[in-house]
Design a protein around this motif. Sequence first.
Motif, PDB file in Angstrom:
ATOM      1  N   SER A  24     -18.317   3.484 -82.112  1.00  0.00           N
ATOM      2  CA  SER A  24     -18.199   2.058 -81.789  1.00  0.00           C
ATOM      3  C   SER A  24     -17.418   1.336 -82.875  1.00  0.00           C
ATOM      4  N   ALA A  25     -17.745   1.654 -84.112  1.00  0.00           N
ATOM      5  CA  ALA A  25     -17.111   0.963 -85.234  1.00  0.00           C
ATOM      6  C   ALA A  25     -15.641   1.354 -85.370  1.00  0.00           C
ATOM      7  N   GLY A  27     -12.110   2.232 -84.328  1.00  0.00           N
ATOM      8  CA  GLY A  27     -11.310   2.024 -83.130  1.00  0.00           C
ATOM      9  C   GLY A  27     -10.028   1.314 -83.483  1.00  0.00           C
ATOM     10  N   LEU A  28      -9.538   0.530 -82.544  1.00  0.00           N
ATOM     11  CA  LEU A  28      -8.307  -0.204 -82.789  1.00  0.00           C
ATOM     12  C   LEU A  28      -8.468  -1.165 -83.957  1.00  0.00           C
ATOM     13  N   GLY A  29      -9.704  -1.583 -84.205  1.00  0.00           N
ATOM     14  CA  GLY A  29      -9.975  -2.477 -85.316  1.00  0.00           C
ATOM     15  C   GLY A  29      -9.489  -1.900 -86.639  1.00  0.00           C
ATOM     16  N   ASN A  30      -9.659  -0.600 -86.811  1.00  0.00           N
ATOM     17  CA  ASN A  30      -9.276   0.027 -88.075  1.00  0.00           C
ATOM     18  C   ASN A  30      -7.783   0.298 -88.156  1.00  0.00           C
ATOM     19  N   ILE A 103     -14.564  -9.879 -75.900  1.00  0.00           N
ATOM     20  CA  ILE A 103     -13.834  -8.908 -76.731  1.00  0.00           C
ATOM     21  C   ILE A 103     -13.396  -7.729 -75.867  1.00  0.00           C
ATOM     22  N   TYR A 107      -9.580  -6.514 -75.703  1.00  0.00           N
ATOM     23  CA  TYR A 107      -9.478  -5.218 -76.386  1.00  0.00           C
ATOM     24  C   TYR A 107      -8.879  -4.173 -75.447  1.00  0.00           C
ATOM     25  N   PHE A 219     -15.742  -7.408 -87.196  1.00  0.00           N
ATOM     26  CA  PHE A 219     -15.100  -6.787 -86.042  1.00  0.00           C
ATOM     27  C   PHE A 219     -15.083  -5.276 -86.200  1.00  0.00           C
ATOM     28  N   SER A 220     -14.685  -4.835 -87.375  1.00  0.00           N
ATOM     29  CA  SER A 220     -14.528  -3.405 -87.580  1.00  0.00           C
ATOM     30  C   SER A 220     -15.869  -2.676 -87.542  1.00  0.00           C
ATOM     31  N   SER A 222     -18.370  -3.591 -85.812  1.00  0.00           N
ATOM     32  CA  SER A 222     -19.027  -3.946 -84.536  1.00  0.00           C
ATOM     33  C   SER A 222     -20.275  -4.796 -84.756  1.00  0.00           C
ATOM     34  N   MET A 225     -22.561  -9.436 -82.683  1.00  0.00           N
ATOM     35  CA  MET A 225     -22.713  -9.711 -81.255  1.00  0.00           C
ATOM     36  C   MET A 225     -23.754  -8.830 -80.578  1.00  0.00           C
ATOM     37  N   ALA A 227     -24.001  -5.380 -80.700  1.00  0.00           N
ATOM     38  CA  ALA A 227     -23.681  -3.983 -80.360  1.00  0.00           C
ATOM     39  C   ALA A 227     -24.623  -3.051 -81.122  1.00  0.00           C
ATOM     40  N   SER A 313     -15.139   2.640 -78.622  1.00  0.00           N
ATOM     41  CA  SER A 313     -15.468   1.243 -78.933  1.00  0.00           C
ATOM     42  C   SER A 313     -15.693   0.429 -77.656  1.00  0.00           C
ATOM     43  N   SER A 316     -19.051   0.913 -76.195  1.00  0.00           N
ATOM     44  CA  SER A 316     -20.158   0.168 -76.807  1.00  0.00           C
ATOM     45  C   SER A 316     -20.141  -1.295 -76.375  1.00  0.00           C
ATOM     46  N   LEU A 317     -18.937  -1.842 -76.177  1.00  0.00           N
ATOM     47  CA  LEU A 317     -18.858  -3.229 -75.713  1.00  0.00           C
ATOM     48  C   LEU A 317     -19.408  -3.347 -74.293  1.00  0.00           C
TER      49      LEU A 317
END
Length: 448
Positions: A24-25, A27-30, A103, A107, A219-220, A222, A225, A227, A313, A316-317
Amino acid sequence: MSSSPSERGEWSSKTGFILAAAGSAIGLGNIWRFPYTAGENGGAAFLFLYLLCILFIGLPVMIAELSIGRHTRKDPVGAFDAIRPGSAWRLVGFIGVFTGLCILAYYCVIAGVTVGYIAKTLSGNTTSFTDYTASPMVTIPLLLLFIVITVLVVQGGVRNGIERWAKILMPVLFVLMIVLIIRSVTLEGASRGLSFYLKPDFSKITGKTFLAALGQAFFSLSLGMGAMITYGSYLSKRDNIVTSGILVSFFDTLIAVMAGLIIFPALFFAGKNPDAGPGLVFEVLPVIFAKLPGGALIGASFFLLLSVAALTSTISLLEVVTAYLVDEKHILRRKAVWIVAAIAFIFGLPSAMSMGAVEWLGELPLVGMSFFGFMDWLFGNVMLAVGAVFISIFFGWIWKRAKSTAEIEQGCPNYGAWAPVILFLLRFFCPIAIAIVLFFKFRELIAG
Ligand code: PHE
């Protein structure tokens, strides 16, 4: 993981949970969001702030979320309600679920583009990111595709499907990233990129840098919110919440830092601008692929692996919103996932059309950002920070200290020694620090 309202699933094993939470953590965030955010905010100074935010704010909030989830075994709304029945706290859970939905929507747009880049790279198509995403005939079908894949995986069972694949593919992504780092740092002019990324110039820190670093940390990881409340609700009482939280945060941060090591040297080599925004990674990576033997194949594999990371990710959302509908509204799981998917698709449409397809969506009046950028700023930054303030206050002040300590001590017998530190951070440091950052951000916004 199967869960009906009466019978909740549990992770198959301790590593199963760590993989899922790390999935979850990471993903595209990283790999997509971290480098361009760092690029826009001064590079090394941002990295420094980011690491502080992870350690002193992200990690305690992660522990708070996981323990609230495991204690109540509920979705975010139900979890607040279980600890403080009938209070307005359930609203915090509700805002979290809504933030998750929003998100998910934008996302999946960028995740869809990642899938598109697999084919684009393989076929040797050299269209720029801007031109590529300007076509709604590209972004909308890819958005739909990504949402449908997410639903199918969530329906097919997280445990058998994605857990197994993620176990194999994430280490492959890691190895491929090492190869890319080596190629990137040995490019001509790489040292300028490295010093931009690693030698902090603290004069570059402003209120904006702080919110960007803080928002990126939430965000990175998660966080903010629910999750991790939802994932924590499937944790067994034998699992160690503290070490799990540390491991997940460590791997997440490692991948982001590695992504920076790939992007910045190559960026300076190619003579591009670090503040190119969301297209940065998609523009810079091909520069590195072109410098490797079999570059098209390596590039396509990279985008494939990145798509899988994005998928763990989005799962998980989707799971957060689904858990809410299943637990609180007693909607059948099978039906709930499709309802969420349909709403996410509709919410995602304006984002998909804001990257060049529809002019006014690309530059919203008043806010001066694209619709996509605005969604990311509002939900991926501000709302996560707002959520994290409330989660810290809830853990620190509302949930009885004896109860939270007893919860975390199951699986982590020596938590008692750490409890004062974690409690201090969650009671005072996190809510005050986050509130100050939000305050300055809004002042800046109003001042124009
Ligand atoms: N952490 C994910 C990423 O870095 C995104 C995400 C945010 C997932 C919030 C769940 C909740 O890509």
